[in-house]
Design an enzyme around this catalytic site. Structure first.
Site: not given
Ligand code: GDP
Ligand code: IMO
Ligand code: MG
Length: 423
Positions: A13, A16-17, A40-41, A127, A222, A301-302, A412
């Site tokens: 998280d 990366k997306g 979840g990107h 997940t 991940q 989840r938080p 940012v």
């Molecule tokens: P990923 O799994 O690595 O692609 O990341 P996620 O999408 O799960 O979580 C990143 C969250 O932060 C998403 O809700 C993005 O829209 C948001 N995000 C990404 N870059 C920034 C940033 O620079 N500032 C803020 N406020 N949000 C961001």
């Molecule tokens: P992105 O690509 C954050 C975590 C789960 C758990 C562990 C194992 O959005 O960054 P799994 O379902 O893979 O067997 O769970 O890995 N986990 C992630 N945490 N971002 C993810 O993906 C994750 N994918 C799995 O919360 O701790």
């Molecule tokens: Mg994610």
């Protein structure tokens, strides 16, 4: 920009997306190399957030070819739903999507046994997408690959053998009782017909694309600290999430990678169980969680929240051979009077390079903190390095020096435009 790997440098998280979406403007092919719909990107486009779970984040641009490599585990029904959702938003996917026939399938019994396992004492906080059990079947050579969907008899026989074994192993997974190979196969009939024309030689295509001088992005899911080998085992995912997994997971050799970019937040989050040395006390975490909207993009989840962990980031730089860093969510720290960082672990053995992926050792370690003054000014509209407040620049330049990896850009805000280039 010939062939770039984008990898999470923390526990997922990291944003990366957003980074892949930004780089995709100049990419010809974008490929996922591991993980599955546990990812979840999120990409924010014109104020609207699109969350991708299996489709590569290049899809938001109209031109790139989007490939899913052999290292990914696919839940075909979820994939089709995702494509349908994208097309309803006006994002044309169609034949731009290509699937490796060697990618393993996540089948309903994987989710059922994972749910049972997660109710037991060894829970990881997954997940719930069946990821670990699909990869377990892959490693045990009992899995079913996309290509197996097109051989009915073999599919049914193998699924039945797996079900017999799983019923013995997980008698508490009562959903298994009603499952059998023929029913599973019939339920996949439609979606298999949908997927068939998308099957392609992912490695061959990428090799040819690179040979023509095209630009390729390999999108990690991940993060390094969730990598099956190099993460905080057993609190990890079940695939090679670090950069070395990228060529393996798409069918290229290691020399085919030109550049590795690590994505890290300006702080740290983690979802699920496991050690987290820089975790904040709950009152501070609540504040950061609200400011950064830190709720899982896949499960809601938080997210657990903490400060930046320098030993962990250095470790990620080493494991991935990072060429550059992208630092995200700097703006989330705008209101904090004091920015904290873990700089070392008390009692760490310097010869071991600081961070230890040994979960037990990490649970025991005592973090050493350093405090930076907050900048207490909005950064979201910054576009050039000089636009950032002085204390923010000092914080970022310190990270760069301490990691020995150059920052390429700083994010940012969630929107595409909210980016500060380092140069
Ligand atoms: P990923 O799994 O690595 O692609 O990341 P996620 O999408 O799960 O979580 C990143 C969250 O932060 C998403 O809700 C993005 O829209 C948001 N995000 C990404 N870059 C920034 C940033 O620079 N500032 C803020 N406020 N949000 C961001
Ligand atoms: P992105 O690509 C954050 C975590 C789960 C758990 C562990 C194992 O959005 O960054 P799994 O379902 O893979 O067997 O769970 O890995 N986990 C992630 N945490 N971002 C993810 O993906 C994750 N994918 C799995 O919360 O701790
Ligand atoms: Mg994610």
């Amino acid at each position: 920009m010939p062939n770039i790997v984008i990898v999470g440098a923390q526990w997922g998280d990291e944003g990366k997306g957003k980074v892949v979406d930004a780089l995709s403007a100049a990419a010809d092919v974008v490929a996922r190399y591991q993980g599955g719909p546990n990812a979840g990107h999120s990409i924010v486009r014109g104020g609207e957030t699109v969350v991708l779970h299996l489709v590569p984040s290049g899809v938001m641009h109209p031109h790139p070819r989007c490939l899913i490599g052999n290292g990914v585990v696919i839940d075909l029904r979820r994939l089709r739903e995702e494509v349908t959702r994208l097309e309803a938003l006006g994002i044309v996917v169609g034949r731009r999507l290509g699937l490796s026939p060697a990618a393993h399938l996540i089948l309903p019994y994987h989710g059922a046994v994972e749910a049972a396992a997660e109710r037991g004492p060894g829970a990881i906080g997954t997940t719930g997408r069946g990821i670990g059990f699909a990869y377990r079947d892959k490693a045990a050579r009992t899995g079913l690959r996309l290509a197996d969907l097109f051989d009915r008899e073999a599919f049914i026989a193998r699924a039945d053998r797996t079900l017999t074994r799983l019923r013995q192993e997980y008698p508490e997974a009562t959903e298994l009782q009603a499952m059998n190979g023929a029913v599973l196969y019939a339920a996949l009939h439609d979606v298999a017909a949908w997927a068939r024309p998308l099957v392609c030689d992912v490695g061959g295509e990428l090799h040819a694309a690179l040979g023509r001088g095209q630009r390729v992005l390999l999108e990690g899911a991940q993060g390094t600290l969730l990598d099956l080998d190099h993460g905080t085992y057993p609190y990890v995912t079940s695939s090679a999430a670090s950069a070395a997994g990228a060529p393996l997971g798409v069918g290229l050799g290691p020399r085919a990678v030109d550049r590795v970019i690590g994505v890290t937040k300006a702080y740290t989050t983690r979802v699920g169980h496991g050690p987290f040395p820089s975790e904040m006390p709950e009152t501070e975490a609540t504040r950061l969680r609200e400011a950064g909207e830190e709720y899982g993009a896949t499960t809601g989840r938080p997210r657990r929240c903490g400060w930046l962990d320098l030993p962990a980031l250095r470790y990620a730089a080493r494991i991935n051979g990072l060429d550059a860093l992208v630092i995200t969510k700097l703006d989330v720290l705008d209101g904090f009077e004091r920015i904290r960082v873990v700089t070392a672990y008390d009692g760490e053995d310097p010869a071991r390079g600081g961070f230890s992926a040994d979960a037990r050792a990490l649970e025991r370690c005592r973090p050493v903190w350093r405090d930076f003054p907050g900048w207490l000014a909005p950064t979201t509209s910054a576009r050039r390095w000089g636009d950032l407040p002085g204390p923010a620049r000092q914080y970022l330049e310190w990270i760069e020096r301490e990691c020995g990896v150059a920052i390429q850009s700083v994010s940012v805000g969630a929107g595409r435009e909210a980016e500060v280039s380092r140069s």
